[in-house]
Design an enzyme around this catalytic site. Structure first.
Site, mmCIF file in Angstrom:
data_model
loop_
_atom_site.group_PDB
_atom_site.id
_atom_site.type_symbol
_atom_site.label_atom_id
_atom_site.label_comp_id
_atom_site.label_asym_id
_atom_site.label_seq_id
_atom_site.Cartn_x
_atom_site.Cartn_y
_atom_site.Cartn_z
ATOM 1 N N ASP A 167 -1.409 -22.041 -10.059
ATOM 2 C CA ASP A 167 -1.475 -23.172 -9.323
ATOM 3 C C ASP A 167 -1.489 -24.690 -9.863
ATOM 4 O O ASP A 167 -0.792 -25.635 -9.573
ATOM 5 C CB ASP A 167 -2.515 -23.084 -8.323
ATOM 6 C CG ASP A 167 -2.375 -22.210 -7.172
ATOM 7 O OD1 ASP A 167 -1.206 -21.599 -7.033
ATOM 8 O OD2 ASP A 167 -3.402 -21.828 -6.538
ATOM 9 N N LYS A 200 9.111 -12.422 -4.354
ATOM 10 C CA LYS A 200 9.088 -12.994 -6.026
ATOM 11 C C LYS A 200 8.329 -12.327 -6.729
ATOM 12 O O LYS A 200 7.188 -12.457 -6.662
ATOM 13 C CB LYS A 200 8.961 -14.426 -5.888
ATOM 14 C CG LYS A 200 9.096 -15.341 -7.065
ATOM 15 C CD LYS A 200 8.948 -16.577 -6.956
ATOM 16 C CE LYS A 200 9.465 -17.396 -8.337
ATOM 17 N NZ LYS A 200 8.475 -16.773 -9.437
ATOM 18 N N ASP A 254 1.960 -25.597 -11.817
ATOM 19 C CA ASP A 254 2.968 -25.813 -10.646
ATOM 20 C C ASP A 254 2.514 -27.325 -10.276
ATOM 21 O O ASP A 254 3.405 -28.181 -10.230
ATOM 22 C CB ASP A 254 2.889 -25.369 -9.222
ATOM 23 C CG ASP A 254 3.555 -23.694 -9.613
ATOM 24 O OD1 ASP A 254 4.361 -23.663 -10.521
ATOM 25 O OD2 ASP A 254 3.443 -22.808 -8.901
ATOM 26 N N CYS A 262 -35.374 5.402 -8.108
ATOM 27 C CA CYS A 262 -35.520 4.181 -8.529
ATOM 28 C C CYS A 262 -35.688 2.990 -7.465
ATOM 29 O O CYS A 262 -36.767 2.429 -7.573
ATOM 30 C CB CYS A 262 -34.165 3.711 -9.494
ATOM 31 S SG CYS A 262 -34.222 1.924 -9.967
ATOM 32 N N CYS A 298 -30.007 4.080 -13.799
ATOM 33 C CA CYS A 298 -31.470 4.228 -14.099
ATOM 34 C C CYS A 298 -31.606 5.696 -14.201
ATOM 35 O O CYS A 298 -31.219 6.385 -13.227
ATOM 36 C CB CYS A 298 -32.103 3.692 -12.928
ATOM 37 S SG CYS A 298 -33.871 3.754 -12.951
HETATM 38 S S1 IVH Z 1 16.458 -15.104 -8.339
HETATM 39 C C1 IVH Z 1 20.012 -17.287 -10.042
HETATM 40 N N1 IVH Z 1 14.874 -13.269 -7.018
HETATM 41 O O1 IVH Z 1 11.382 -16.130 -10.518
HETATM 42 C C2 IVH Z 1 18.774 -16.595 -9.396
HETATM 43 N N2 IVH Z 1 14.271 -14.382 -9.081
HETATM 44 O O2 IVH Z 1 10.661 -18.579 -10.873
HETATM 45 C C3 IVH Z 1 17.673 -16.804 -9.995
HETATM 46 N N3 IVH Z 1 12.016 -13.768 -9.858
HETATM 47 O O3 IVH Z 1 13.866 -16.664 -13.051
HETATM 48 C C4 IVH Z 1 16.503 -15.659 -9.885
HETATM 49 N N4 IVH Z 1 11.690 -12.479 -8.235
HETATM 50 O O4 IVH Z 1 12.419 -14.543 -13.183
HETATM 51 C C5 IVH Z 1 15.271 -14.120 -8.068
HETATM 52 N N5 IVH Z 1 13.665 -11.738 -6.090
HETATM 53 C C6 IVH Z 1 13.772 -12.650 -6.986
HETATM 54 C C7 IVH Z 1 12.909 -12.852 -8.016
HETATM 55 C C8 IVH Z 1 13.295 -13.699 -9.114
HETATM 56 C C9 IVH Z 1 11.299 -12.854 -9.246
HETATM 57 C C10 IVH Z 1 11.944 -14.632 -10.953
HETATM 58 C C11 IVH Z 1 12.778 -14.777 -11.891
HETATM 59 C C12 IVH Z 1 13.088 -16.387 -11.874
HETATM 60 C C13 IVH Z 1 11.911 -16.964 -11.673
HETATM 61 C C14 IVH Z 1 11.937 -18.192 -11.030
#
Ligand code: IVH
Length: 701
Positions: free
Chosen positions: A40, A119, A43, A430, A424
């Site tokens: 976080d 993701k 980012d 205990c 213990c």
């Molecule tokens: S698509 C051109 N799909 O997240 C498409 N990436 O923060 C690019 N990642 O570089 C990636 N899960 O390493 C895609 N379902 C998913 C993903 C994913 C994880 C990662 C990947 C990317 C990074 C970006």
């Protein structure tokens, strides 16, 4: 670091500093090091840097991480066939709607359909196949060239050595450590004297790069893209094709990708995947939303860093970095002695985390944790927060070793350290020994002759399992014990008999209810007058007692429910029923802030140690707010501070532990310090112990 960072980058120097921190954090985030920032924070830092650069385009530093894949942190030497891009991020449903609207404006029409998928929180890799056989595996690097990590291929589950068709193709996807793989990896590393991974992502990165390790750590691959398959495949069709070729995809998980016809459907699937997060066997740090059709993707195109047809809806990080302040050792019902980390409070996904589990002493040693360390703390959903690992490279040298207990912190007996989880030696007993010792204490039932040795003896002989059993002990049973003569037996039985008629506040205190100590026990007793009334009280009624908030009231009600069998046994023995407790009318309870100098185990809030000031007109201390300090002497010499406070209350006064403008009387004994000085400054009447004893003579014990 939070969103507020954006507002604080007000100067060129702040900006340069932020760029520097972001570059270092990116190196760790995408490399195998430990990062001093949580996701976080990273980012937020990037957003702040971007905001500054948007406002001052002429000042953009060349090494700024913005607009670069992996923040420009990593480079490799093998060029990618097609750049491996990153993803832009959005952080809310509104931002996602805005992003989708932008994409549709660009296309000049609605997006045909969306694909929503997890993701995965790992490392992006490209796996090159020749005639269907795995030929080379590369990291993403800077997106243009990556490192060859083919040596690691064998350990990557879900990345087949051979596809089901003899194709020349490059699969792209994420390699990660599942939770189980992460735990296993750290066990192996400790066994081999290596520092445990602080985080699954750095574990994946480190494992992929490492060569010639004496142990094998398995990883898992999830495919989400390909170069060299049919260009007209939409994304969801592509994922199906990848699975048919033998690659693992997220379709095998509950958070499987889903084709969604509308934005509303996509938002719904995002919520579903977010809700599944804690139940997944691997970490996700967001949900990816992609335009599903190949035509939409082609028309939208890509920028230098990220495609325009996909975006990551980031979820709050489950890992945060904070400082380990202390380690507490708690003994459970079965005698297990468990360490608990006390942390510098940290917000993890909206919850302030102050304590985290540390598993067991071996785990502390394995992770080489030290007090003062920066540590990764993990919290997900309802999972109990846990400390993962220290950021060893952040040490300042001021960290100190964690002290392990040498005796059971509850009953003081020996600890069995032969198993991973310390226990213990008294096991379940205990609890019984500790509760008997506590209940027999001077401020509770005050049973003379019942110290530690005797309590252990009674419990070990099976005569006493809880404090109620004390009241059914017979002369014969006691005489049969070692070192128990006739006189000791009679004295002990007499002391127990006296204890049977202790006032309610002491009997209640003897129960050791969590969140209550001497002060709170007196207040509860004064408020309710009988154990039956205390037991009948619900949380709302209990919260009517001075100093008991809603949360504490709930704890006390729950504890009393758990203690019901013991309370029934005590009632059957007439314990605590002989003396009527002087009652305080509930409406008249005062509140006053102050310290808690009478040392309640339960940590009562506030400094008032009694709640019935001035309610007995004619009593010598009616209307007086009394503080006792220093050593007592003369007729008061034998009284503990608790007994002094009880005396004040018996004599109609209100006992308090701190001197304030409300205090009317200070009893100052020997070596009275700052309280005396403060009372003098405030012009409060000060009495010696003798003067006070004279005033309350008729109430002395
Ligand atoms: S698509 C051109 N799909 O997240 C498409 N990436 O923060 C690019 N990642 O570089 C990636 N899960 O390493 C895609 N379902 C998913 C993903 C994913 C994880 C990662 C990947 C990317 C990074 C970006």
């Amino acid at each position: 670091m939070t969103d507020e960072t954006a507002a604080t980058l007000s100067s060129r120097a702040d900006y340069a500093d932020a760029v520097d921190r972001a570059v270092r954090a990116a190196a760790a985030y995408y490399g195998d090091g430990a990062t001093p920032l949580g996701d976080d924070e990273y980012d937020a830092l990037l957003r702040a840097v971007t905001a500054y650069e948007d406002a001052h385009p002429d000042q953009v530093l060349p090494d700024s991480p913005t607009g670069k894949v992996a923040g420009g942190a990593v480079v490799g030497d093998i060029p990618h066939s097609v750049p491996m891009l990153s993803l832009d991020n959005v952080f809310s449903a509104e931002e996602l709607t805005e992003w989708a609207a932008g994409l549709e404006r660009r296309l000049g029409r609605p997006v045909t359909a969306w694909c929503v998928e997890p993701k995965l929180d790992g490392m992006a890799v490209a796996a090159r196949y020749r005639a269907g056989r795995l030929h080379q595996v590369l990291t993403r690097g800077d997106g243009l060239a990556g490192e060859d990590i083919s040596h690691a291929a064998d350990a990557i589950l879900g990345l087949p050595a051979a596809l089901t068709a003899p194709l020349d193709v490059e699969l792209r996807g994420e390699v990660l450590l599942t939770h189980a793989q992460f735990e296993h990896a750290n066990r192996l590393r400790s066994e081999h004297g290596a520092t445990p991974f602080a985080h699954p992502r750095s574990g994946a990165a480190g494992t992929l790069r490492a060569k010639d390790r004496p142990y094998r750590v398995e990883l898992t691959f999830f495919a989400y893209g390909a170069i060299g398959l049919d260009d007209d495949l939409g994304h969801s069709a592509l994922l199906e094709r990848l699975a048919a070729l033998g690659a693992n995809t997220a379709a095998t998980t509950p958070a499987h990708p889903q084709r969604c016809a509308t934005q509303e459907d996509a938002q719904r699937r995002i919520e579903e995947i977010a809700a599944l997060r804690t139940a997944l066997p691997f970490g996700i740090d967001g949900v990816v939303v992609k335009a599903d059709s190949a035509a939409d993707q082609r028309e939208a195109g890509s920028g230098s860093r990220a495609p325009r047809w996909a975006v990551a809806r980031k979820l709050a990080a489950e890992h945060k970095v904070t400082r380990l302040l202390d380690v507490e050792w708690n003994v459970g019902r079965t005698g297990i002695i468990a360490p608990r980390a006390v942390l510098d409070p940290v917000d993890i996904d909206g919850v302030i985390v102050t304590y985290a589990t540390l598993h067991n002493p071996a785990d502390i040693t394995r992770r080489d944790l030290r007090i003062g360390d920066q540590v990764f703390v993990y919290r997900a959903g309802d999972v109990i927060p846990r400390v993962e690992a220290p950021l060893a490279d952040q040490r300042t040298g001021d960290e100190t070793p964690i002290a392990f207990p040498e005796a059971c912190p509850r009953c003081g007996d020996a600890i069995d350290t032969t198993e991973q989880r310390w226990r213990c030696t008294r096991g379940r007993n205990c609890q019984a020994v500790a509760s008997v010792i506590y209940a027999a204490g001077r401020d509770q039932l005050d049973i003379e002759g019942l110290g530690r040795t005797r309590a252990v003896q009674l419990v070990e002989a099976g005569l006493v399992g809880d404090i109620a059993d004390l009241f059914t002990l017979t002369r014969e049973q006691l005489l049969a014990l070692e070192r128990m003569g006739g006189t000791s037996t009679d004295n002990l039985l007499a002391a127990i008999e006296t204890a049977r008629s202790r006032p309610l506040n002491r009997v209640f205190c003897a129960l050791g209810v969590r969140g209550t100590g001497r002060t709170m026990s007196r207040r509860i007793a004064a408020h309710f007058g009988s154990m039956a009334a205390v037991r009948a009280a619900d949380a709302e009624t209990l919260a009517g007692v001075d100093g008991i908030g809603a949360e504490k009231a709930r704890v006390i009600v729950a504890e009393l429910a758990e203690l019901a069998p013991l309370l029934d046994k005590l009632a059957a023995q007439d314990v605590g029923t002989a003396v009527t407790e002087p009652r305080t009318p509930p409406a008249a309870a005062d509140t006053a802030a102050g310290d808690d100098a009478d040392g309640d185990a339960g940590g009562d809030a506030g400094g008032d140690v009694g709640g019935n000031a001035g309610r007995r007109p004619g009593a010598p201390l009616a209307g007086e707010a009394v503080v006792v300090t220093g050593g007592m002497s003369g007729r008061l010499a034998a009284l503990s501070r608790n007994e002094m406070n009880e005396l004040v209350e018996r004599a109609g006064g209100k006992a308090s532990s701190s001197v304030s403008a409300r205090t009317t009387l200070l009893v100052a004994g020997e070596k009275a310090g700052s309280k005396r000085t403060k009372a003098e400054t405030l012009g409060i009447t000060i009495l010696t112990p003798d003067e006070f004893a004279e005033r309350v003579a008729e109430y002395l014990p």
